[in-house]
Motif scaffolding. Sequence first.
Motif, PDB file in Angstrom:
ATOM      1  N   SER A 184       0.799  -1.283   0.067  1.00  0.00           N
ATOM      2  CA  SER A 184       0.084  -0.020   0.054  1.00  0.00           C
ATOM      3  C   SER A 184       0.991   1.128   0.072  1.00  0.00           C
ATOM      4  O   SER A 184       1.984   1.195   0.296  1.00  0.00           O
ATOM      5  CB  SER A 184      -0.859  -0.297   1.454  1.00  0.00           C
ATOM      6  OG  SER A 184      -0.011   0.137   2.485  1.00  0.00           O
ATOM      7  N   LYS A 185       0.352   2.275  -0.238  1.00  0.00           N
ATOM      8  CA  LYS A 185       1.053   3.661  -0.438  1.00  0.00           C
ATOM      9  C   LYS A 185       1.322   4.043   1.178  1.00  0.00           C
ATOM     10  O   LYS A 185       2.509   4.580   1.497  1.00  0.00           O
ATOM     11  CB  LYS A 185       0.308   4.793  -1.043  1.00  0.00           C
ATOM     12  CG  LYS A 185       0.932   5.972  -0.929  1.00  0.00           C
ATOM     13  CD  LYS A 185       0.016   7.286  -1.710  1.00  0.00           C
ATOM     14  CE  LYS A 185       0.541   8.468  -1.385  1.00  0.00           C
ATOM     15  NZ  LYS A 185       1.030   9.163   0.147  1.00  0.00           N
ATOM     16  N   GLU A 186       0.661   3.369   2.057  1.00  0.00           N
ATOM     17  CA  GLU A 186       0.777   3.657   3.521  1.00  0.00           C
ATOM     18  C   GLU A 186       2.071   3.139   3.926  1.00  0.00           C
ATOM     19  O   GLU A 186       2.838   3.747   4.721  1.00  0.00           O
ATOM     20  CB  GLU A 186      -0.450   3.386   4.247  1.00  0.00           C
ATOM     21  CG  GLU A 186      -0.143   3.721   5.866  1.00  0.00           C
ATOM     22  CD  GLU A 186      -1.343   2.967   6.693  1.00  0.00           C
ATOM     23  OE1 GLU A 186      -1.276   3.196   7.847  1.00  0.00           O
ATOM     24  OE2 GLU A 186      -1.955   2.290   6.082  1.00  0.00           O
ATOM     25  N   LYS A 187       2.319   1.819   3.551  1.00  0.00           N
ATOM     26  CA  LYS A 187       3.429   1.276   3.769  1.00  0.00           C
ATOM     27  C   LYS A 187       4.658   1.690   3.072  1.00  0.00           C
ATOM     28  O   LYS A 187       5.628   1.753   3.428  1.00  0.00           O
ATOM     29  CB  LYS A 187       3.179  -0.343   3.571  1.00  0.00           C
ATOM     30  CG  LYS A 187       4.456  -1.149   4.150  1.00  0.00           C
ATOM     31  CD  LYS A 187       4.269  -2.623   3.824  1.00  0.00           C
ATOM     32  CE  LYS A 187       3.602  -3.317   4.867  1.00  0.00           C
ATOM     33  NZ  LYS A 187       3.527  -4.749   4.972  1.00  0.00           N
ATOM     34  N   ASP A 219       5.011   4.722   2.185  1.00  0.00           N
ATOM     35  CA  ASP A 219       5.416   6.015   2.919  1.00  0.00           C
ATOM     36  C   ASP A 219       6.237   5.809   4.234  1.00  0.00           C
ATOM     37  O   ASP A 219       7.003   6.178   4.584  1.00  0.00           O
ATOM     38  CB  ASP A 219       4.060   6.819   3.336  1.00  0.00           C
ATOM     39  CG  ASP A 219       3.548   7.566   2.064  1.00  0.00           C
ATOM     40  OD1 ASP A 219       4.494   8.062   1.125  1.00  0.00           O
ATOM     41  OD2 ASP A 219       2.405   8.085   2.149  1.00  0.00           O
ATOM     42  N   TYR A 220       5.988   4.718   4.997  1.00  0.00           N
ATOM     43  CA  TYR A 220       6.403   4.257   6.165  1.00  0.00           C
ATOM     44  C   TYR A 220       8.154   3.789   5.820  1.00  0.00           C
ATOM     45  O   TYR A 220       9.093   4.474   6.237  1.00  0.00           O
ATOM     46  CB  TYR A 220       5.979   2.997   6.796  1.00  0.00           C
ATOM     47  CG  TYR A 220       6.746   2.505   7.955  1.00  0.00           C
ATOM     48  CD1 TYR A 220       6.576   3.049   9.183  1.00  0.00           C
ATOM     49  CD2 TYR A 220       7.691   1.639   7.602  1.00  0.00           C
ATOM     50  CE1 TYR A 220       7.212   2.487  10.239  1.00  0.00           C
ATOM     51  CE2 TYR A 220       8.583   1.146   8.795  1.00  0.00           C
ATOM     52  CZ  TYR A 220       8.363   1.756  10.209  1.00  0.00           C
ATOM     53  OH  TYR A 220       9.127   1.377  11.042  1.00  0.00           O
TER      54      TYR A 220
END
Length: 295
Positions: A170-173, A175-176
């Motif tokens: 995911s984009k969230e991961k 970004d992490y």
Amino acid sequence: MEFQAVLKEKALYVEGLLKKYMPKEDGYQKTIMEAMNYSLSAGGKRLRPILTLEACKIVGGNEEDVIPFAVAIEMIHTYSLIHDDLPALDNDDLRRGRKTNHIVYGEDMAILAGDALLNYAFEVMLSSSIGKTNPDKYLRAINEIAKTSGIYGMIGGQVVDVQSEDKQISKEKLDYIHNNKTAAIIIGCMRAGAIIGDATCEQLEDITKYAKNIGLSFQIVDDILDIVGDEAKLGKKVGSDIENNKSTYPSLLGLEKSKEIANSLIGEAKDSINKLSEDVKFLNGLAEYIIDREY
């Protein structure tokens, strides 16, 4: 003077500082010093030490106080590159236009050279802080660097990056990964420089926002250059992200959207730094350079 010339001048200044702190190549263990110095002297933009010095300066601090920290940051960054290039990780044979450390010295010495640079960085910072009349701020600065280069920063991001290979994430991961693998150490070095320069809480907050935004933007541009960059200018192989099946901003969102996000982050970075009262012309120029760079 054009920004590129100023950046080169500052990089050359850092080169001179590094030479003063490089370990002497002697003793039974001199091979490890040679391997450390090989990668440490390989050039590069020297952005992290420059940002450390600049963060101290723009809050009115004494640049001399932060020099050991600027040098140490480059040692930590260099160790991470040596380890990143190893066959177990990115398996690269070219870095900054030169053969990677493990190609020249073997995997065993490359691993040890990375370990040695990390340890030596803390030796440099701690030895320069002993005997200071106000040791608390130096300890705080060392803590910032330790935290942002460790499991809650760079190494944490690298772990998730490695575990995410050959997977659609995911984009969230993503970004992490980027916020920790790349941006965290930039945040750490700028916060360390600002703390040593006696920054106010408000100044430290603005500098942190700037560092986070340029750090994430820098990595997004790196992702873009891995697709469209010139290998001769980059000094490293392009296309490795695709070859290693890594999730990147371009692979998730496309090139144009990735460029749009990187530009937005740079705008936010400039807004944050422009709140400071000191001359921030160089930091604004650096933000623009990151988005426009070809290498």
